[in-house]
Motif scaffolding. Structure first.
Motif, PDB file in Angstrom:
ATOM      1  N   SER A  66     -70.473  16.228 -93.290  1.00 60.58           N
ATOM      2  CA  SER A  66     -69.775  16.498 -94.554  1.00 60.58           C
ATOM      3  C   SER A  66     -69.500  15.198 -95.290  1.00 60.58           C
ATOM      4  O   SER A  66     -69.483  14.120 -94.695  1.00 60.58           O
ATOM      5  CB  SER A  66     -68.485  17.259 -94.288  1.00 60.58           C
ATOM      6  OG  SER A  66     -67.615  16.450 -93.519  1.00 60.58           O
ATOM      7  N   GLY A  67     -69.289  15.308 -96.564  1.00 67.18           N
ATOM      8  CA  GLY A  67     -68.958  14.130 -97.353  1.00 67.18           C
ATOM      9  C   GLY A  67     -70.160  13.491 -98.012  1.00 67.18           C
ATOM     10  O   GLY A  67     -70.016  12.562 -98.795  1.00 67.18           O
ATOM     11  N   ILE A  68     -71.368  13.928 -97.683  1.00 58.43           N
ATOM     12  CA  ILE A  68     -72.571  13.382 -98.320  1.00 58.43           C
ATOM     13  C   ILE A  68     -73.134  14.486 -99.219  1.00 58.43           C
ATOM     14  O   ILE A  68     -73.281  15.638 -98.796  1.00 58.43           O
ATOM     15  CB  ILE A  68     -73.613  12.937 -97.276  1.00 58.43           C
ATOM     16  CG1 ILE A  68     -73.011  11.835 -96.390  1.00 58.43           C
ATOM     17  CG2 ILE A  68     -74.872  12.439 -97.948  1.00 58.43           C
ATOM     18  CD1 ILE A  68     -73.906  11.419 -95.251  1.00 58.43           C
ATOM     19  N   ALA A  69     -73.463  14.136-100.424  1.00 54.10           N
ATOM     20  CA  ALA A  69     -73.908  15.125-101.414  1.00 54.10           C
ATOM     21  C   ALA A  69     -75.235  15.753-101.008  1.00 54.10           C
ATOM     22  O   ALA A  69     -76.090  15.112-100.389  1.00 54.10           O
ATOM     23  CB  ALA A  69     -74.044  14.456-102.774  1.00 54.10           C
ATOM     24  N   ASP A  70     -75.377  17.011-101.367  1.00 55.72           N
ATOM     25  CA  ASP A  70     -76.623  17.733-101.069  1.00 55.72           C
ATOM     26  C   ASP A  70     -77.831  17.074-101.737  1.00 55.72           C
ATOM     27  O   ASP A  70     -78.932  17.051-101.185  1.00 55.72           O
ATOM     28  CB  ASP A  70     -76.521  19.182-101.531  1.00 55.72           C
ATOM     29  CG  ASP A  70     -75.564  20.002-100.675  1.00 55.72           C
ATOM     30  OD1 ASP A  70     -75.176  19.510 -99.594  1.00 55.72           O
ATOM     31  OD2 ASP A  70     -75.232  21.135-101.079  1.00 55.72           O
ATOM     32  N   ALA A  71     -77.627  16.522-102.909  1.00 55.66           N
ATOM     33  CA  ALA A  71     -78.723  15.881-103.642  1.00 55.66           C
ATOM     34  C   ALA A  71     -79.299  14.707-102.855  1.00 55.66           C
ATOM     35  O   ALA A  71     -80.506  14.450-102.893  1.00 55.66           O
ATOM     36  CB  ALA A  71     -78.248  15.426-105.011  1.00 55.66           C
ATOM     37  N   HIS A  72     -78.444  13.997-102.128  1.00 52.78           N
ATOM     38  CA  HIS A  72     -78.915  12.875-101.316  1.00 52.78           C
ATOM     39  C   HIS A  72     -79.900  13.361-100.255  1.00 52.78           C
ATOM     40  O   HIS A  72     -80.959  12.771-100.058  1.00 52.78           O
ATOM     41  CB  HIS A  72     -77.726  12.160-100.655  1.00 52.78           C
ATOM     42  CG  HIS A  72     -78.154  11.172 -99.610  1.00 52.78           C
ATOM     43  ND1 HIS A  72     -78.722   9.967 -99.930  1.00 52.78           N
ATOM     44  CD2 HIS A  72     -78.108  11.237 -98.245  1.00 52.78           C
ATOM     45  CE1 HIS A  72     -79.023   9.326 -98.813  1.00 52.78           C
ATOM     46  NE2 HIS A  72     -78.638  10.072 -97.773  1.00 52.78           N
TER      47      HIS A  72
END
Length: 92
Positions: A72-78
């Motif tokens: 969690s905490g990392i954007a899906d786009a990344h």
């Protein structure tokens, strides 16, 4: 020594000459059709080989519906960008 030719032998000889004449006349036409058919098949195969990678490249989806990651905490786009880079590198 005299050789008597029978009617059947004369018939077969004339029939054979007629067939040979017809084959001589039809051969150039047959050859032209064969060459045309071969050219069409080769052209079609070249088009398929050239267009199939383009079709594959165009059919790949540009966006992703969802990204599943247990961090969690990392954007899906990344993660979508990372996956895109991995896939692009492996196909080259």
């Amino acid at each position: 020594m005299e050789h008597n030719i029978t009617f059947e032998e004369l018939w077969e000889q004339e029939e054979r000459q007629g067939l040979q004449q017809r084959l001589r006349q039809d051969y150039p036409v047959w050859q032209r059709r064969r060459r045309t058919r071969r050219t069409a098949i080769c052209s079609t195969l070249v088009l398929v080989v050239v267009l199939s990678p383009l079709t594959f490249h165009l059919s790949t989806p540009e966006g992703y519906d969802a990204v599943c990651c247990n961090r969690s905490g990392i954007a899906d786009a990344h993660w979508a960008d990372v996956a895109s880079n991995i896939l692009a590198t492996s196909t080259l």
